[in-house]
Design a protein around this motif. Structure first.
Motif, mmCIF file in Angstrom:
data_model
loop_
_atom_site.group_PDB
_atom_site.id
_atom_site.type_symbol
_atom_site.label_atom_id
_atom_site.label_comp_id
_atom_site.label_asym_id
_atom_site.label_seq_id
_atom_site.Cartn_x
_atom_site.Cartn_y
_atom_site.Cartn_z
ATOM 1 N N UNK A 189 0.003 0.687 -6.459
ATOM 2 C CA UNK A 189 -1.053 1.106 -5.563
ATOM 3 C C UNK A 189 -0.871 0.452 -4.201
ATOM 4 N N UNK A 190 -1.580 0.979 -3.229
ATOM 5 C CA UNK A 190 -1.491 0.460 -1.865
ATOM 6 C C UNK A 190 -2.890 0.241 -1.318
ATOM 7 N N UNK A 191 -3.054 -0.867 -0.612
ATOM 8 C CA UNK A 191 -4.351 -1.164 0.001
ATOM 9 C C UNK A 191 -4.247 -1.220 1.516
ATOM 10 N N UNK A 192 -3.210 -0.643 2.058
ATOM 11 C CA UNK A 192 -3.043 -0.530 3.491
ATOM 12 C C UNK A 192 -1.580 -0.289 3.822
ATOM 13 N N UNK A 193 -1.329 -0.032 5.101
ATOM 14 C CA UNK A 193 0.050 0.182 5.533
ATOM 15 C C UNK A 193 0.883 -1.051 5.217
ATOM 16 N N UNK A 194 1.952 -0.841 4.513
ATOM 17 C CA UNK A 194 2.905 -1.878 4.094
ATOM 18 C C UNK A 194 2.329 -2.867 3.101
ATOM 19 N N UNK A 195 1.136 -2.591 2.570
ATOM 20 C CA UNK A 195 0.512 -3.456 1.562
ATOM 21 C C UNK A 195 0.488 -2.719 0.230
ATOM 22 N N UNK A 196 1.299 -3.200 -0.711
ATOM 23 C CA UNK A 196 1.358 -2.547 -2.013
ATOM 24 C C UNK A 196 1.367 -3.593 -3.114
ATOM 25 N N UNK A 197 1.050 -3.144 -4.332
ATOM 26 C CA UNK A 197 1.062 -4.053 -5.464
ATOM 27 C C UNK A 197 1.375 -3.259 -6.723
ATOM 28 N N UNK A 198 1.795 -3.989 -7.759
ATOM 29 C CA UNK A 198 2.205 -3.360 -9.005
ATOM 30 C C UNK A 198 1.021 -3.026 -9.890
ATOM 31 N N UNK A 199 1.211 -1.968 -10.691
ATOM 32 C CA UNK A 199 0.280 -1.638 -11.746
ATOM 33 C C UNK A 199 0.854 -2.042 -13.082
ATOM 34 N N UNK A 200 0.357 -1.417 -14.145
ATOM 35 C CA UNK A 200 0.751 -1.835 -15.487
ATOM 36 C C UNK A 200 2.104 -1.317 -15.936
#
Lengths: 115, 112
Positions: A48-59
């Motif tokens: 998922x992403x919470x902004x431009x160039x900000x992403x994180x992993x899911x399950x």
């Protein structure tokens, strides 16, 4: 209609080839998500992403990478596709305005077959 | 670890019946519980959602019942119609980033 467009809608590829799926939104939402849907598993979050160039992993992030260089586009890349990545991929955005919290709205899906 | 457990996997009712789909969750940090409806070849569509400060929410023929102490919530469809035949997913989220954790889905068939 949440203004989400996924492309391609259908793709058949071979094992070992790279694949990129695109999610485009028209409403300028900050949060975007990639889920995969498989029989018997429901929908599972990939990244998922919470902004431009900000992403994180899911399950279920192994074998996937994402990029978000501008607000409206969120790309999902399979660097080297495997048959286990045959699935239907859904992009979603979160509407966070109006005090209702994050209501997720989904695109129409991208069906990927890896031979 | 499955954080949202949904049952039954499939359900068949007659037109006018009241199908009930149940979900249970484990994470006490969850504070938002939506239900999604999905037709074949389409993306999931938000149907109705509830937060833990209320025990019931109705929207048209769809009702969510919520039991915070039991960590369970359910979807009831009043006067079900053949057009309600679809796959239904419960989900839950909590904290920042609005990530949803889904149940595995229930395939509902409403016979005419």
């Amino acid at each position: 209609d949440a203004g989400i467009t996924q492309s391609p809608r259908h793709k058949v590829t071979e094992t070992g080839t790279p694949v990129t799926l695109r999610c485009h939104q028209t409403e300028n939402h900050r949060y975007m998500y990639w889920y995969r849907q498989d029989p018997g598993h429901g929908l599972r979050l990939i990244h998922y992403s919470y902004g431009v160039k900000d992403t994180d992993k899911g399950e279920v992030s192994d074998g996937y990478s994402v990029s978000r260089s501008k607000t409206e586009d969120f790309l999902l890349t399979l660097e080297s596709a495997t048959s286990s990545q045959t699935s239907v991929y859904f992009c979603a955005i979160a509407r966070t305005s109006g005090g209702q919290g994050g209501e997720l709205f989904f695109g129409e899906g991208s069906r990927l077959t890896v031979l | 670890q499955q954080q949202v457990k949904q049952s039954p996997q499939s359900l068949i009712v007659q037109k006018g019946g009241i199908p009930i789909i149940n979900c249970a969750y484990e994470n006490t940090a969850f504070d938002y519980f939506p239900w999604y409806q999905q037709f074949p070849g389409k993306g999931p569509a938000l149907l109705i959602a509830i937060r833990p400060d209320v025990s019931e929410k109705k929207e048209g023929r769809f009702t969510i019942s919520f039991n915070k102490s039991a960590k369970q919530f359910s979807l009831h469809i009043m006067d079900s119609q053949p057009g309600d035949s679809a796959t239904y997913f419960c989900a839950a989220s909590g904290g920042s980033n609005y990530k949803l954790t889904f149940g595995k889905g229930t395939l509902l068939t409403v016979n005419p």
